[in-house]
Design a protein around this motif. Structure first.
Motif, PDB file in Angstrom:
ATOM      1  N   ARG A  98      13.952 -21.533 -14.198  1.00 21.38           N
ATOM      2  CA  ARG A  98      13.266 -22.479 -15.075  1.00 21.38           C
ATOM      3  C   ARG A  98      12.233 -21.762 -15.938  1.00 21.38           C
ATOM      4  NH1 ARG A  98       8.453 -24.685 -14.951  1.00 21.38           N
ATOM      5  NH2 ARG A  98       8.005 -24.005 -12.823  1.00 21.38           N
ATOM      6  N   GLN A  99      11.463 -20.858 -15.327  1.00 15.45           N
ATOM      7  CA  GLN A  99      10.446 -20.112 -16.060  1.00 15.45           C
ATOM      8  C   GLN A  99      11.076 -19.266 -17.166  1.00 15.45           C
ATOM      9  OE1 GLN A  99       7.356 -21.153 -15.442  1.00 15.45           O
ATOM     10  NE2 GLN A  99       6.459 -19.636 -14.075  1.00 15.45           N
ATOM     11  N   LEU A 100      12.151 -18.556 -16.809  1.00 19.64           N
ATOM     12  CA  LEU A 100      12.802 -17.675 -17.776  1.00 19.64           C
ATOM     13  C   LEU A 100      13.416 -18.468 -18.920  1.00 19.64           C
ATOM     14  CD1 LEU A 100      14.557 -15.101 -15.426  1.00 19.64           C
ATOM     15  CD2 LEU A 100      12.665 -14.652 -16.991  1.00 19.64           C
ATOM     16  N   LEU A 101      14.085 -19.570 -18.583  1.00 17.25           N
ATOM     17  CA  LEU A 101      14.728 -20.362 -19.634  1.00 17.25           C
ATOM     18  C   LEU A 101      13.683 -20.938 -20.580  1.00 17.25           C
ATOM     19  CD1 LEU A 101      17.269 -21.504 -20.854  1.00 17.25           C
ATOM     20  CD2 LEU A 101      17.148 -23.415 -19.229  1.00 17.25           C
ATOM     21  N   ASP A 102      12.572 -21.407 -20.038  1.00 20.01           N
ATOM     22  CA  ASP A 102      11.513 -21.946 -20.881  1.00 20.01           C
ATOM     23  C   ASP A 102      10.960 -20.871 -21.810  1.00 20.01           C
ATOM     24  OD1 ASP A 102       9.702 -24.339 -21.351  1.00 20.01           O
ATOM     25  OD2 ASP A 102       8.219 -22.797 -20.911  1.00 20.01           O
ATOM     26  N   ARG A 103      10.769 -19.674 -21.287  1.00 24.04           N
ATOM     27  CA  ARG A 103      10.255 -18.578 -22.109  1.00 24.04           C
ATOM     28  C   ARG A 103      11.253 -18.196 -23.207  1.00 24.04           C
ATOM     29  NH1 ARG A 103       8.315 -13.027 -19.296  1.00 24.04           N
ATOM     30  NH2 ARG A 103      10.553 -12.611 -19.193  1.00 24.04           N
ATOM     31  N   MET A 104      12.543 -18.177 -22.857  1.00 26.50           N
ATOM     32  CA  MET A 104      13.566 -17.831 -23.843  1.00 26.50           C
ATOM     33  C   MET A 104      13.661 -18.887 -24.942  1.00 26.50           C
ATOM     34  SD  MET A 104      16.518 -16.314 -21.310  1.00 26.50           S
ATOM     35  CE  MET A 104      17.649 -15.852 -22.637  1.00 26.50           C
ATOM     36  N   ILE A 105      13.506 -20.156 -24.573  1.00 31.22           N
ATOM     37  CA  ILE A 105      13.548 -21.226 -25.578  1.00 31.22           C
ATOM     38  C   ILE A 105      12.380 -21.073 -26.548  1.00 31.22           C
ATOM     39  CG2 ILE A 105      13.207 -23.711 -25.882  1.00 31.22           C
ATOM     40  CD1 ILE A 105      14.818 -24.071 -23.255  1.00 31.22           C
ATOM     41  N   THR A 106      11.198 -20.800 -26.022  1.00 33.09           N
ATOM     42  CA  THR A 106      10.026 -20.603 -26.889  1.00 33.09           C
ATOM     43  C   THR A 106      10.239 -19.415 -27.818  1.00 33.09           C
ATOM     44  OG1 THR A 106       8.538 -21.542 -25.222  1.00 33.09           O
ATOM     45  CG2 THR A 106       7.544 -20.152 -26.916  1.00 33.09           C
ATOM     46  N   GLU A 107      10.737 -18.317 -27.272  1.00 30.01           N
ATOM     47  CA  GLU A 107      10.960 -17.121 -28.080  1.00 30.01           C
ATOM     48  C   GLU A 107      12.002 -17.375 -29.167  1.00 30.01           C
ATOM     49  OE1 GLU A 107      13.375 -13.449 -26.880  1.00 30.01           O
ATOM     50  OE2 GLU A 107      11.314 -12.874 -26.401  1.00 30.01           O
ATOM     51  N   ARG A 108      13.090 -18.045 -28.825  1.00 27.70           N
ATOM     52  CA  ARG A 108      14.137 -18.320 -29.824  1.00 27.70           C
ATOM     53  C   ARG A 108      13.589 -19.204 -30.954  1.00 27.70           C
ATOM     54  NH1 ARG A 108      19.471 -17.286 -27.791  1.00 27.70           N
ATOM     55  NH2 ARG A 108      19.180 -15.440 -26.497  1.00 27.70           N
ATOM     56  N   SER A 109      12.800 -20.202 -30.604  1.00 32.05           N
ATOM     57  CA  SER A 109      12.263 -21.088 -31.642  1.00 32.05           C
ATOM     58  C   SER A 109      11.345 -20.324 -32.585  1.00 32.05           C
ATOM     59  CB  SER A 109      11.528 -22.269 -31.002  1.00 32.05           C
ATOM     60  OG  SER A 109      10.395 -21.847 -30.263  1.00 32.05           O
ATOM     61  N   LEU A 110      10.560 -19.385 -32.051  1.00 27.82           N
ATOM     62  CA  LEU A 110       9.666 -18.579 -32.894  1.00 27.82           C
ATOM     63  C   LEU A 110      10.456 -17.627 -33.777  1.00 27.82           C
ATOM     64  CD1 LEU A 110       6.900 -17.814 -30.272  1.00 27.82           C
ATOM     65  CD2 LEU A 110       6.569 -19.110 -32.374  1.00 27.82           C
ATOM     66  N   MET A 111      11.468 -16.971 -33.211  1.00 28.96           N
ATOM     67  CA  MET A 111      12.263 -16.033 -33.996  1.00 28.96           C
ATOM     68  C   MET A 111      13.038 -16.762 -35.098  1.00 28.96           C
ATOM     69  SD  MET A 111      11.550 -13.039 -32.858  1.00 28.96           S
ATOM     70  CE  MET A 111      12.842 -12.031 -33.559  1.00 28.96           C
ATOM     71  N   GLN A 112      13.508 -17.956 -34.808  1.00 31.85           N
ATOM     72  CA  GLN A 112      14.200 -18.748 -35.835  1.00 31.85           C
ATOM     73  C   GLN A 112      13.245 -19.129 -36.956  1.00 31.85           C
ATOM     74  OE1 GLN A 112      15.867 -22.033 -33.663  1.00 31.85           O
ATOM     75  NE2 GLN A 112      17.309 -20.744 -32.538  1.00 31.85           N
ATOM     76  N   PHE A 113      12.025 -19.528 -36.590  1.00 34.29           N
ATOM     77  CA  PHE A 113      11.029 -19.873 -37.610  1.00 34.29           C
ATOM     78  C   PHE A 113      10.719 -18.661 -38.474  1.00 34.29           C
ATOM     79  CE2 PHE A 113       6.697 -20.162 -39.174  1.00 34.29           C
ATOM     80  CZ  PHE A 113       6.663 -21.423 -39.723  1.00 34.29           C
ATOM     81  N   ALA A 114      10.584 -17.486 -37.840  1.00 27.80           N
ATOM     82  CA  ALA A 114      10.301 -16.265 -38.596  1.00 27.80           C
ATOM     83  C   ALA A 114      11.414 -15.974 -39.599  1.00 27.80           C
ATOM     84  CB  ALA A 114      10.127 -15.089 -37.636  1.00 27.80           C
ATOM     85  N   LYS A 115      12.652 -16.104 -39.148  1.00 28.72           N
ATOM     86  CA  LYS A 115      13.788 -15.839 -40.032  1.00 28.72           C
ATOM     87  C   LYS A 115      13.830 -16.837 -41.183  1.00 28.72           C
ATOM     88  CE  LYS A 115      18.831 -15.329 -39.973  1.00 28.72           C
ATOM     89  NZ  LYS A 115      20.049 -15.383 -39.122  1.00 28.72           N
ATOM     90  N   GLU A 116      13.622 -18.111 -40.874  1.00 22.27           N
ATOM     91  CA  GLU A 116      13.683 -19.153 -41.906  1.00 22.27           C
ATOM     92  C   GLU A 116      12.589 -19.006 -42.950  1.00 22.27           C
ATOM     93  OE1 GLU A 116      13.386 -22.647 -39.582  1.00 22.27           O
ATOM     94  OE2 GLU A 116      15.426 -22.470 -38.736  1.00 22.27           O
ATOM     95  N   THR A 117      11.450 -18.430 -42.552  1.00 22.96           N
ATOM     96  CA  THR A 117      10.311 -18.322 -43.468  1.00 22.96           C
ATOM     97  C   THR A 117      10.157 -16.925 -44.059  1.00 22.96           C
ATOM     98  OG1 THR A 117       8.842 -17.937 -41.559  1.00 22.96           O
ATOM     99  CG2 THR A 117       9.047 -20.203 -42.375  1.00 22.96           C
ATOM    100  N   GLY A 118      11.190 -16.095 -43.908  1.00 20.90           N
ATOM    101  CA  GLY A 118      11.225 -14.837 -44.637  1.00 20.90           C
ATOM    102  C   GLY A 118      10.609 -13.633 -43.973  1.00 20.90           C
TER     103      GLY A 118
END
Length: 455
Positions: A98-118
């Motif tokens: 549960r801890q790992l999956l939650d951390r991975m979800i947070t990281e993916r959302s941040l990396m996606q935001f970074a990509k979308e915003t250049g």
């Protein structure tokens, strides 16, 4: 991780390019686990040999990106190695997942935001970071790659870890650092409120448990999180190891790496527990504390007095910076700095060239950085500056920011105890504000993401 800034004129960067762990901490990582086996297929025809079909499965979807069981297994293997090396007992398998999956979800959302915003990190910057880590470990690039291979760390994955670290730092710089302002009045208030002694200031080594609360949480959800935090506190006060309880309970990014916040003075502590820590002693554990992020438990692992009269060799310098970033490639920046050097070699005044060409706040002052103390600048800049005689101008110098030309104006010895405490207070206040803003940004980005869990 050390953060260095150039007299407030150059933005904060991660020491050694990115916050990579020391080589000794990497630890062996076993090969990726075998993907899950698919449901039995229809019996093969007599003419075809019997074989098993191996498939992966999706455990969560973040916006339009899947996290697979294979991804999760890889993370589990790496974290179990880290916990073993830190001599921290891992939490139960379901809690760890549960801890790992939650951390991975947070990281993916941040990396996606970074990509979308250049936000882009090119291969050149990743390679420079890799070379810096190898250099810090006193290894050649080939030797470092052999060590990674020997410890079971795929080179391609290691490079992507570096790219992710740099991306996260750039995201922080863009979304947070530029918006943080610390006034003289705030510095004065901090120094007065904390009664900083002449020649001294306490720093604390802290461990931390965070039970996060979503922004739009219902009262029932808030109460459930509070009870989870109270349960964790009860375990700690009953004698359970703080790091082990954090690994099983905490939602903080460092939960599975010992839950340490590192050494911090009061100004660098989150507002939620700054006043509480000031009254704690070594070994004390706080009550459950509330902040907009959630519920916190803090332990003072150690404390130290950093105060002492400080006499240092200061350098008064000017510089011209041409940045390497999304809008200016490595080759373009190098070409521009070489043109600047040609003009200087032909008699152009350094101040005039800095006003026209330098891409930082010192350009308005003709590149003047004021008096620079040891450690104020990133290592590449400091080493190049130290080699210059008074009045001498450097050739092109590469740092994580881009390409510089440096000129040394004066040198002196100076007792900076008072100025040092004031600057440390300013930097600590700035860091605390940035930490709080970035934590809010992370939580908001995660809350905005569409997340679907797969059974």
């Amino acid at each position: 991780m050390a953060l260095r800034a150039l007299n407030g004129c150059i933005a904060v960067v991660i020491a050694a390019m990115v916050a990579m762990p020391a080589l000794a901490q990497l630890g062996p990582r076993p090969s990726p686990p075998i993907p899950l086996r698919a449901a039995p297929s229809p019996a093969p025809s007599p003419s075809s040999p019997e074989r098993e079909v191996l498939l992966d499965r999706v455990v969560a979807v973040v916006n339009d990106e899947a996290i697979t069981q294979h991804d999760l297994n890889e993370q589990r293997v790496a974290v179990l190695v880290q916990l073993r090396e830190s001599k921290v007992a891992p939490p139960p398998p379901d809690v760890l997942e549960r801890q790992l999956l939650d951390r991975m979800i947070t990281e993916r959302s941040l990396m996606q935001f970074a990509k979308e915003t250049g936000v882009r990190v090119d291969d050149t910057m990743v390679e420079r970071a890799f070379l810096r880590v190898a250099q810090d470990n006193k290894l050649s690039p080939d030797e470092f790659r052999k060590v990674l291979d020997r410890e079971g760390i795929p080179f391609a994955r290691y490079r992507e870890d570096i790219r992710r670290e740099i991306t996260m730092q750039r995201l922080r710089e863009r979304e947070v650092e530029a918006r943080v302002v610390v006034t003289d009045a705030e510095v004065d208030a901090f120094l007065a409120a904390n009664a900083v002694r002449e020649g001294g200031e306490l720093e604390y080594l802290l461990s931390h448990i965070l039970v996060s609360v979503p922004e739009q949480a219902s009262p029932d959800q808030v109460e459930q999180r509070r009870l989870r935090a109270e349960s964790a506190l009860q375990q700690v006060r009953s004698g359970s190891d703080f790091a082990q309880v954090a690994a099983a309970t905490s939602d903080a990014p460092d939960a599975l790496q010992g839950a340490s916040l590192g050494w911090r003075n009061v100004a660098r502590l989150p507002t939620a527990f700054a006043d509480v820590v000031r009254d704690m002693k070594k070994g004390d554990v706080s009550r459950v504390l509330r902040s907009p992020a959630g519920f916190h438990i803090v332990k003072v692992v150690d404390e130290r007095d950093r105060g002492a009269p400080t006499v240092v060799d200061q350098t008064r310098a000017r510089h011209i910076l041409v940045r390497v970033n999304e809008t200016s490639s490595e080759s373009e920046a190098r070409t521009r700095i070489d043109r600047v050097l040609d003009r200087l070699d032909n008699g152009a005044r350094f101040e005039d060239m800095a006003r026209i060409n330098s891409e930082d706040a010192s350009s308005a002052r003709g590149g003047d950085l004021g008096w620079v103390n040891p450690g104020d600048t990133v290592p590449d800049f400091e080493q190049a500056m130290a080699k210059l005689a008074i009045g001498e101008t450097s050739r092109a110098v590469r740092t994580p920011f881009g390409w510089h030309v440096i000129k040394v104006e004066e040198r002196r010895k100076q007792d900076i105890s008072k100025d040092r405490r004031r600057e440390q207070a300013r930097q600590a206040l700035r860091q605390r504000k940035a930490d709080e803003l970035f934590n809010d940004f992370i939580r908001q980005t995660r809350d905005r993401a569409y997340v679907e869990y797969k059974e």
